[in-house]
Motif scaffolding. Structure first.
Motif, PDB file in Angstrom:
ATOM      1  N   VAL A   1      10.248   2.392 -11.696  1.00 11.43           N
ATOM      2  CA  VAL A   1      10.624   0.984 -11.651  1.00 11.43           C
ATOM      3  C   VAL A   1       9.487   0.075 -11.199  1.00 11.43           C
ATOM      4  CG1 VAL A   1      12.202  -0.647 -10.546  1.00 11.43           C
ATOM      5  CG2 VAL A   1      13.032   1.567 -11.265  1.00 11.43           C
ATOM      6  N   MET A   2       8.707   0.508 -10.229  1.00 13.90           N
ATOM      7  CA  MET A   2       7.744  -0.389  -9.587  1.00 13.90           C
ATOM      8  C   MET A   2       6.342  -0.340 -10.173  1.00 13.90           C
ATOM      9  SD  MET A   2       9.217  -2.176  -7.338  1.00 13.90           S
ATOM     10  CE  MET A   2       7.864  -2.762  -6.363  1.00 13.90           C
ATOM     11  N   ARG A   3       6.116   0.451 -11.213  1.00 17.57           N
ATOM     12  CA  ARG A   3       4.758   0.599 -11.727  1.00 17.57           C
ATOM     13  C   ARG A   3       4.213  -0.721 -12.265  1.00 17.57           C
ATOM     14  NH1 ARG A   3       3.321   5.860 -15.008  1.00 17.57           N
ATOM     15  NH2 ARG A   3       3.885   6.701 -12.996  1.00 17.57           N
ATOM     16  N   VAL A   4       4.956  -1.420 -13.097  1.00 19.41           N
ATOM     17  CA  VAL A   4       4.480  -2.680 -13.681  1.00 19.41           C
ATOM     18  C   VAL A   4       4.492  -3.830 -12.659  1.00 19.41           C
ATOM     19  CG1 VAL A   4       4.926  -4.375 -15.488  1.00 19.41           C
ATOM     20  CG2 VAL A   4       5.111  -1.952 -15.998  1.00 19.41           C
ATOM     21  N   PRO A   5       5.553  -4.017 -11.870  1.00 16.74           N
ATOM     22  CA  PRO A   5       5.500  -5.098 -10.878  1.00 16.74           C
ATOM     23  C   PRO A   5       4.408  -4.914  -9.822  1.00 16.74           C
ATOM     24  CG  PRO A   5       7.762  -4.416 -11.192  1.00 16.74           C
ATOM     25  CD  PRO A   5       6.908  -3.442 -11.938  1.00 16.74           C
ATOM     26  N   LEU A   6       4.033  -3.679  -9.528  1.00 16.31           N
ATOM     27  CA  LEU A   6       2.973  -3.457  -8.544  1.00 16.31           C
ATOM     28  C   LEU A   6       1.626  -3.976  -9.035  1.00 16.31           C
ATOM     29  CD1 LEU A   6       3.659   0.008  -6.926  1.00 16.31           C
ATOM     30  CD2 LEU A   6       3.482  -2.186  -5.789  1.00 16.31           C
TER      31      LEU A   6
ATOM     32  N   LEU B   1       0.818  -1.209   0.000  1.00 15.29           N
ATOM     33  CA  LEU B   1       0.000   0.000   0.000  1.00 15.29           C
ATOM     34  C   LEU B   1       0.858   1.267   0.000  1.00 15.29           C
ATOM     35  CD1 LEU B   1      -2.858  -1.022   2.452  1.00 15.29           C
ATOM     36  CD2 LEU B   1      -3.020  -0.705  -0.017  1.00 15.29           C
ATOM     37  N   PHE B   2       1.960   1.249   0.725  1.00 13.69           N
ATOM     38  CA  PHE B   2       2.871   2.384   0.735  1.00 13.69           C
ATOM     39  C   PHE B   2       3.515   2.579  -0.631  1.00 13.69           C
ATOM     40  CE2 PHE B   2       6.984   4.414   1.701  1.00 13.69           C
ATOM     41  CZ  PHE B   2       6.517   5.579   2.298  1.00 13.69           C
ATOM     42  N   SER B   3       3.894   1.473  -1.276  1.00 11.69           N
ATOM     43  CA  SER B   3       4.459   1.550  -2.626  1.00 11.69           C
ATOM     44  C   SER B   3       3.430   2.070  -3.619  1.00 11.69           C
ATOM     45  CB  SER B   3       4.962   0.181  -3.072  1.00 11.69           C
ATOM     46  OG  SER B   3       5.965  -0.282  -2.213  1.00 11.69           O
ATOM     47  N   ASN B   4       2.180   1.645  -3.456  1.00  8.87           N
ATOM     48  CA  ASN B   4       1.108   2.159  -4.314  1.00  8.87           C
ATOM     49  C   ASN B   4       0.952   3.661  -4.141  1.00  8.87           C
ATOM     50  OD1 ASN B   4       0.313  -0.237  -5.538  1.00  8.87           O
ATOM     51  ND2 ASN B   4      -1.099  -0.742  -3.894  1.00  8.87           N
ATOM     52  N   ALA B   5       1.032   4.110  -2.907  1.00  8.02           N
ATOM     53  CA  ALA B   5       0.873   5.539  -2.637  1.00  8.02           C
ATOM     54  C   ALA B   5       1.984   6.346  -3.309  1.00  8.02           C
ATOM     55  CB  ALA B   5       0.869   5.794  -1.135  1.00  8.02           C
TER      56      ALA B   5
END
Length: 82
Positions: free
Chosen positions: A62-67, A12-16
């Motif tokens: 970097v994390m948009r697709v893996p998320l 959730l923090f990474s999504n934010a």
């Protein structure tokens, strides 16, 4: 379930951080966290503010697709196990 709760909080923090829009949120905020055009000299450490802006920009890049995959797995696990 405590481990899954910690993983879910990290997701959730990474999504934010991934959904923050740099021009709308960071540059127009009252604290002015936009892109800093001043470049420090060679060997100088960037400040805390520059490091946080770089962290947000890196997570967005970097994390948009893996998320997407991680969120899908979390949703399926929550649907299966409540």
């Amino acid at each position: 379930m405590a481990l899954f709760g910690l993983i879910q909080a990290a997701v959730l923090f990474s999504n934010a951080m991934a959904v923050l829009h740099e021009e709308r949120f960071l540059a127009q905020s009252k604290i002015g966290w936009g892109v800093d055009q001043s470049i420090g000299g060679f060997g100088e450490d960037p400040g805390i503010k520059a490091q946080l802006v770089n962290l947000v920009r890196s997570v967005r890049t970097v994390m948009r697709v893996p998320l997407i995959a991680v969120n899908s797995v979390c949703v399926v696990l929550l649907l299966l196990f409540g």
